[in-house]
Design an enzyme around this catalytic site. Structure first.
Site, PDB file in Angstrom:
ATOM      1  N   LYS A 208       0.842  -1.197   0.000  1.00 19.99           N
ATOM      2  CA  LYS A 208       0.000   0.000   0.000  1.00 19.99           C
ATOM      3  C   LYS A 208       0.880   1.253   0.000  1.00 19.99           C
ATOM      4  CE  LYS A 208      -3.472   2.460   2.728  1.00 19.99           C
ATOM      5  NZ  LYS A 208      -4.308   2.474   3.948  1.00 19.99           N
ATOM      6  N   GLU A 214      11.085  -4.371   3.707  1.00 22.23           N
ATOM      7  CA  GLU A 214      11.111  -5.817   3.412  1.00 22.23           C
ATOM      8  C   GLU A 214      10.650  -6.079   1.982  1.00 22.23           C
ATOM      9  OE1 GLU A 214       9.557  -4.341   5.927  1.00 22.23           O
ATOM     10  OE2 GLU A 214       9.850  -5.401   7.825  1.00 22.23           O
ATOM     11  N   GLY A 269      -4.282  -1.854   5.515  1.00 27.40           N
ATOM     12  CA  GLY A 269      -3.614  -3.024   4.948  1.00 27.40           C
ATOM     13  C   GLY A 269      -4.241  -4.320   5.404  1.00 27.40           C
ATOM     14  N   ARG A 270      -4.595  -4.385   6.700  1.00 26.28           N
ATOM     15  CA  ARG A 270      -5.111  -5.643   7.255  1.00 26.28           C
ATOM     16  C   ARG A 270      -6.558  -5.909   6.836  1.00 26.28           C
ATOM     17  NH1 ARG A 270      -3.674  -1.900  10.908  1.00 26.28           N
ATOM     18  NH2 ARG A 270      -5.283  -0.928  12.226  1.00 26.28           N
ATOM     19  N   GLU A 355      -3.379  -5.741  15.521  1.00 24.77           N
ATOM     20  CA  GLU A 355      -2.892  -4.454  14.991  1.00 24.77           C
ATOM     21  C   GLU A 355      -4.018  -3.411  15.050  1.00 24.77           C
ATOM     22  OE1 GLU A 355      -1.341  -3.531  10.720  1.00 24.77           O
ATOM     23  OE2 GLU A 355       0.419  -4.121  11.893  1.00 24.77           O
ATOM     24  N   HIS A 386      -3.342 -32.216  19.562  1.00 22.78           N
ATOM     25  CA  HIS A 386      -2.098 -32.949  19.847  1.00 22.78           C
ATOM     26  C   HIS A 386      -0.962 -31.994  20.127  1.00 22.78           C
ATOM     27  CE1 HIS A 386      -3.981 -36.717  18.406  1.00 22.78           C
ATOM     28  NE2 HIS A 386      -4.621 -35.888  17.584  1.00 22.78           N
ATOM     29  N   LYS A 512      10.911   0.099  13.556  1.00 23.83           N
ATOM     30  CA  LYS A 512      11.508   0.301  12.234  1.00 23.83           C
ATOM     31  C   LYS A 512      12.532   1.423  12.284  1.00 23.83           C
ATOM     32  CE  LYS A 512       7.235  -0.969   9.784  1.00 23.83           C
ATOM     33  NZ  LYS A 512       6.146  -0.448   8.902  1.00 23.83           N
TER      34      LYS A 512
HETATM   35  O1  F6P Z   1       2.898  -3.646   9.988  1.00 23.94           O
HETATM   36  C1  F6P Z   1       2.765  -2.349   9.592  1.00 23.94           C
HETATM   37  C2  F6P Z   1       2.139  -2.290   8.226  1.00 23.94           C
HETATM   38  O2  F6P Z   1       1.984  -0.963   7.843  1.00 23.94           O
HETATM   39  C3  F6P Z   1       0.799  -3.026   8.142  1.00 23.94           C
HETATM   40  O3  F6P Z   1      -0.260  -2.276   8.643  1.00 23.94           O
HETATM   41  C4  F6P Z   1       0.736  -3.285   6.666  1.00 23.94           C
HETATM   42  O4  F6P Z   1      -0.234  -4.256   6.331  1.00 23.94           O
HETATM   43  C5  F6P Z   1       2.172  -3.748   6.395  1.00 23.94           C
HETATM   44  O5  F6P Z   1       2.981  -2.947   7.271  1.00 23.94           O
HETATM   45  C6  F6P Z   1       2.624  -3.623   4.966  1.00 23.94           C
HETATM   46  O6  F6P Z   1       2.455  -2.292   4.555  1.00 23.94           O
HETATM   47  P1  F6P Z   1       2.479  -1.983   2.964  1.00 23.94           P
HETATM   48  O7  F6P Z   1       1.310  -2.713   2.347  1.00 23.94           O
HETATM   49  O8  F6P Z   1       2.352  -0.499   2.886  1.00 23.94           O
HETATM   50  O9  F6P Z   1       3.785  -2.487   2.436  1.00 23.94           O
END
Ligand code: F6P
Length: 552
Positions: A208, A214, A269-270, A355, A386, A512
């Site tokens: 987003k 990452e 995002g979630r 979150e 289990h 971060k």
């Molecule tokens: O964990 C923080 C966060 O901003 C989440 O809310 C989001 O889903 C994720 O990192 C990835 O963010 P993006 O879709 O902007 O890469």
């Protein structure tokens, strides 16, 4: 703006506190014995879904008081505000409109005076068209090969939701194999690259913000790998697309505009799998099934926005969860899908719930004096039996559980499915009724009295351990949509009653920022000016990292 008093200063809260004191000694076993109609009053059905909440430590009065609490928190008003696009995400000054993603084309929702529904369907149409082209082989790679593998590169809501839904709908997958890369640990990407042929692979960079380290590192590494496979820069366009709200950053990364699918800043995002972030799902199962998934979510939305609170499934689950979390001090909530295909559900719900509601201040920035979001965890049943059911049955903690049980399996192994369902129902029953010392003794009559005295107490099950059992007729796209929207709205209900903003996530930023100051120190010998622990850990890494490479 007059600030309403925190909910824990309300009359409804005080009445619930008192009610907990006066009912906590009740045992569900007795509640069922005293009222044969208990299940009849404590379940809801909707579109083939059965939600049995009778195995909870509640009475009708409990529900009345919980609903009074919700009314005190003006839940219905907050629901209406979300639905119509008010900027309820106050700290980011944004609307919260994941529900709008599920609306039909003839609907209308305005953000800052602009109707966003046409934008939603335009973006959805583009994503579905690309997915169909990939699925049918019309979208070929740079050398003319049909695409066989889609690799989603994303993290958090750009990974967990699409991954959960894609794997849950595996029985509906057509021909595309879908892989998910999230961790910056190179093993995540390398594991996938070993499995795919560059000529037949489409990479989806899902982000987003399009600034998540990452994802960008993995995207660059995938791009470098692709070029190392003998492809030229101009051939990248057939193999890389992006889904983002940040078109400029995607363009800067080198993505051509026609390869960028938009998403919206008023979708968290979630909560975003319903948007073009769901592209991997669309590539796996096709447009028809994805639209069915959307329809299931919309059906649950309509139920949520139109049903009286006492019969409103997300409201009931939210309030009952809050009853344990806030008034019984239960710190966790387990989600146990009796379905291998739903094995990623708990992980997705961890982000969705924790979150959203893992916060200690309310929307006004005031510190809350009570517990809020639960720790969400779980794994597929029967495997969990289990693994950690021992603690659920005989441990010292109160851990409310949701069991999710499809009545029909997509597998041909009928007998095994029947055994799976029997286990779900049996575990829920055992957790509710427990086993008394007398019952344990009676089972050991073949032993001498000394052995019985020693063993019987070990076989006592306190019971009175609550479960909600959610049965669906089968794990179809529609039912999965209903289930996921149900949990989204459960989270909304709890956040609304607690008075928190469930839609920002400032807590993920601090780590971060610190990582940015630590990371360079891992690659040089500059003096580390952190706390003694961090300095020592940096020193250990510096020594052993070299060591590992020299001795691997
Ligand atoms: O964990 C923080 C966060 O901003 C989440 O809310 C989001 O889903 C994720 O990192 C990835 O963010 P993006 O879709 O902007 O890469």
């Amino acid at each position: 703006m007059p600030v309403t008093p925190p909910i824990n200063q309300s009359v409804a809260w005080a009445k619930l506190r008192q009610h907990q004191c006066s009912t906590r000694h009740l045992h569900m076993r007795d509640l069922f014995a005293q009222d044969p109609g208990r299940f009849g009053k404590m379940h809801e059905t909707f579109n083939g879904m059965l939600v049995d909440f009778s195995k909870n430590r509640i009475t009708e009065d409990t529900l009345k008081l919980l609903i009074e609490l919700a009314e005190t928190a003006q839940l219905r008003d907050r629901m209406d505000k979300m639905r119509r696009g008010d900027k309820i995400n106050v700290s980011e000054n944004r609307a919260v409109l994941h529900t709008a993603l599920r609306l039909p084309e003839n609907a209308s929702v305005r953000v800052d005076g602009h109707d966003v529904v046409p934008d939603i369907h335009q973006a959805l149409g583009r994503a579905l068209a690309l997915a169909e082209a990939v699925n049918t082989g019309r979208h070929t790679g740079a050398r003319g090969d049909a695409i066989t593998d889609v690799v989603n590169i994303g993290i958090g809501g750009s990974d967990l939701g699409p991954k959960m839904v894609t794997r849950a709908l595996e029985p509906y997958r057509q021909r595309i194999r879908v892989h998910f890369v999230a961790n910056i640990d190179g093993s995540s990407l390398m594991e996938v690259l070993r499995q795919v042929d560059a000529a037949k692979t489409l990479f989806v960079i899902s982000s987003k913000s399009f600034i998540t380290p990452e994802t960008l590192y993995n995207a660059r590494a995938a791009r470098a790998w692709f070029l190392q496979q003998g492809f030229a820069e101009h051939e990248l366009a057939r193999h890389f697309v992006a889904v983002t709200n940040n078109l400029d950053a995607a363009h800067e990364f080198g993505m051509a505009a026609e390869n960028v699918l938009p998403m919206f800043d008023w979708v968290g995002g979630r909560y975003s799998v319903w948007s073009a972030i769901g592209l991997p799902v669309m590539c796996a199962v096709g447009a028809e099934h994805f639209r069915s998934f959307l329809a299931g979510g919309r059906a649950m939305d309509e139920h949520f926005f139109s049903t009286p609170l006492r019969h409103n499934i997300p409201v009931l689950l939210g309030l009952i969860g809050l009853w344990y979390n806030t008034f019984y001090g239960a710190e966790t909530h387990a989600v146990i899908p009796y379905s291998h295909d739903l094995r990623y559900l708990s992980a997705h719900l961890q982000q969705l719930d924790m979150e959203s509601n893992g916060k200690q201040t309310n929307v006004h920035g005031e510190r809350l004096e009570f517990d809020t979001g639960a720790v969400i965890w779980g794994d597929e049943g029967v495997n969990s039996q289990h693994a950690f059911f021992q603690l659920l049955h005989q441990g010292s903690r109160l851990i409310p559980c949701d069991f999710i049980v499809p009545a029909n399996s997509h597998s041909p192994l009928e007998k095994q499915h029947q055994i799976l369902v029997a286990n779900a129902l049996a575990q829920s029953q055992a957790l509710m009724r427990g086993k008394t010392l007398a019952e344990a003794y009676a089972e050991l009559e073949s032993l001498d009295s000394h052995q019985r005295d020693m063993l019987a107490p070990q076989k006592v099950f306190p019971g009175n351990r609550p479960t909600n059992t959610i049965m669906i007729d089968a794990l179809t796209p529609f039912n999965l949509g209903m289930l996921l929207a149900m949990y989204e709205h459960k989270v909304f209900v709890q956040g609304a009653v607690w008075g928190i903003n469930s839609f920002d996530q400032w807590g993920v930023e601090y780590g971060k920022v610190l990582a940015k100051s630590i990371e360079p120190l891992l690659g040089n010998n500059e003096a580390a000016a952190h706390d003694a622990s961090t300095n020592a850990l940096i020193a250990y890494y510096r020594e052993h990292h070299e060591y590992l490479h020299q001795h691997s």
